[in-house]
Design an enzyme around this catalytic site. Structure first.
Site, short mmCIF file in Angstrom:
data_model
loop_
_atom_site.label_atom_id
_atom_site.label_comp_id
_atom_site.label_asym_id
_atom_site.label_seq_id
_atom_site.Cartn_x
_atom_site.Cartn_y
_atom_site.Cartn_z
N TYR A 277 0.85 -1.19 0.00
CA TYR A 277 0.00 0.00 0.00
C TYR A 277 0.88 1.24 0.00
CZ TYR A 277 -3.72 3.24 1.63
OH TYR A 277 -4.60 4.27 1.77
N LYS B 42 -1.77 -1.68 -3.91
CA LYS B 42 -2.72 -0.58 -4.01
C LYS B 42 -1.90 0.70 -4.07
CE LYS B 42 -5.98 2.38 -1.70
NZ LYS B 42 -6.49 2.88 -0.39
#
Length: 327
Positions: free
Chosen positions: A168, A196
C-alpha cells in the site's frame, strides 16, 4: 522474539493463541487472490461520545450488499485506522467479517511503524477473518526508508503472514512513495499478491503493470479520480473512497471498461473527478462522511483531531456533487 511479542499481545488482548502459533510457524502461502473489482475502503462510524459505533457500521454494510463490490477494505486510510487502538482495529475487522458474505473479499489494513508490530497486527487481522493484509509503508523515519529497508520490511511481513499481503503506497498521507525498484522486487514474493497505489502517477502504474506482467501480481488504483486511466493501462480494480458514497456508478465504470465502451466510461469518469477530489485531497474524511449522510449512509463524526467541515466547505462540497448531477 516472536514468543515475547505473543505474550505481550495476549496480555493486551490483541491476539489469540492461534495467532501466536502462526507467528512461530508461518503458513504456506495458498492460491493467489483474485482482486479484480471495486473495493470501498470502509469508514468507521463513531458515536457522539467518540466510541466505535458497530451497529451503524453493520447498517452501512447491509446497504452496500446491493452493490456488486468485489469486497471491502477495512482499516484503510478512510477508516481512520491511525486513531483507533489495536483492539478496536481488530474488533472492527471481526465485526465486518461476521456481517458480509464469505464470497466478498476482506482486505484489512495491518500496517504499523515497526516490522515486528506489523507482523503481530497482520496475524491478528488474519485471525479476525481477513482474506488479505493491506500493509501501508512505515513512514515516521521516512528518511531511512530506502528501497532496501522497505524490501526487508515487506519480505519479513510476507514471510510471517498466514494470508496474502497487498502493498500500500499512499504518499499523500505518508510523504513516502513505495519505490518502483522495491515494488518490482517484492512482486516476486510468493505471498505478496499485489499493490494498491494511491499516488495517481499513471506512468508509474503502467510501468509496474508492464514490468510485473510475468508475475501473478495485481495492481489496484487507489482513487476514483483515475480509475478509467488505471483500467486502460491494465490495473485490475480500484480501492476508492468515493465508493462509500457512489458505489453503483463506480461499479458501472468498471463494467464499461471491461466491455470496451470507452466513450461512455469517459463521460462517467468526468462526472466522478470533482466529487472524488472533494472527499479525498480537498476536504478529506470529514467530507466523505458528510457525503455519506446525504446519500443515506451513516457517516457521522470523525475522531479528534479531525474536525467537521465549516459552512463554506460544506457548501463547496455540495456544489462539487450537484454540478456533476449527483445531488
Amino acid at each position: 522474539a516472536f514468543e515475547g511479542l505473543c505474550w505481550f499481545s495476549l496480555r493486551k488482548g490483541t491476539l489469540g493463541l492461534a495467532a501466536c502459533r502462526w507467528l512461530r510457524t508461518p503458513a504456506t502461502p495458498g492460491t493467489r487472490l483474485d482482486l479484480r473489482g471495486i473495493f470501498p475502503p470502509l469508514t468507521t462510524p463513531f458515536t457522539a461520545q467518540g466510541e466505535v459505533d458497530y451497529s451503524r457500521l453493520e447498517e452501512n454494510l447491509h446497504r452496500y450488499a446491493t452493490a456488486p463490490f468485489r469486497g471491502f477494505v477495512v482499516q484503510g486510510s478512510s477508516g481512520e485506522y491511525a486513531y483507533l487502538t489495536p483492539q478496536e482495529r481488530l474488533a472492527v475487522v471481526s465485526r465486518v467479517r461476521q456481517a458480509v458474505p464469505r464470497d466478498k473479499l476482506l482486505l484489512a489494513g495491518s500496517g504499523c511503524e515497526s516490522t515486528q508490530g506489523t507482523i503481530a497486527m497482520t496475524v491478528g487481522m488474519a485471525e479476525a477473518g481477513a482474506d488479505a493484509a493491506l500493509v501501508v509503508t512505515p513512514c515516521y523515519y521516512r528518511g531511512a526508508m530506502t528501497s532496501a529497508a522497505l524490501i526487508h520490511h515487506y519480505s519479513q511481513v510476507a514471510d510471517a503472514s498466514p494470508i496474502p499481503v497487498v502493498l500500500y503506497s499512499v504518499p499523500a498521507n505518508t510523504g513516502l512513495e513505495l519505490p518502483l525498484e522495491a515494488v518490482l522486487t517484492l512482486s516476486q514474493h510468493p505471498n505478496i499478491a499485489g499493490l494498491k497505489d494511491s499516488g495517481g502517477d499513471i506512468t508509474r502504474l503502467g510501468l509496474i503493470v508492464h514490468k510485473t506482467r510475468t508475475e501473478e501480481f495485481q495492481v489496484l488504483v487507489g482513487s476514483a479520480g483515475f480509475l478509467l486511466a488505471g483500467y486502460a493501462i491494465g490495473a485490475c480494480g480500484g480501492v476508492c473512497a468515493l465508493a462509500n458514497v457512489l458505489g453503483a456508478p463506480l461499479c458501472q465504470l468498471e463494467r464499461l471498461c471491461q466491455e470496451g465502451r470507452w466513450q461512455e466510461a469517459q463521460a462517467l469518469q468526468f462526472r466522478l473527478i470533482e466529487p472524488n477530489a472533494a472527499v479525498t485531497r480537498k476536504f478529506g474524511i470529514p467530507a466523505l462522511k458528510q457525503a455519506m449522510e446525504w446519500f443515506g449512509y451513516h457517516g457521522g463524526p470523525c475522531r479528534a483531531p479531525l474536525r467537521p467541515l465549516s459552512e463554506a466547505q460544506l457548501e463547496e462540497l455540495r456544489r462539487d456533487f450537484s454540478i456533476n448531477g449527483w445531488l
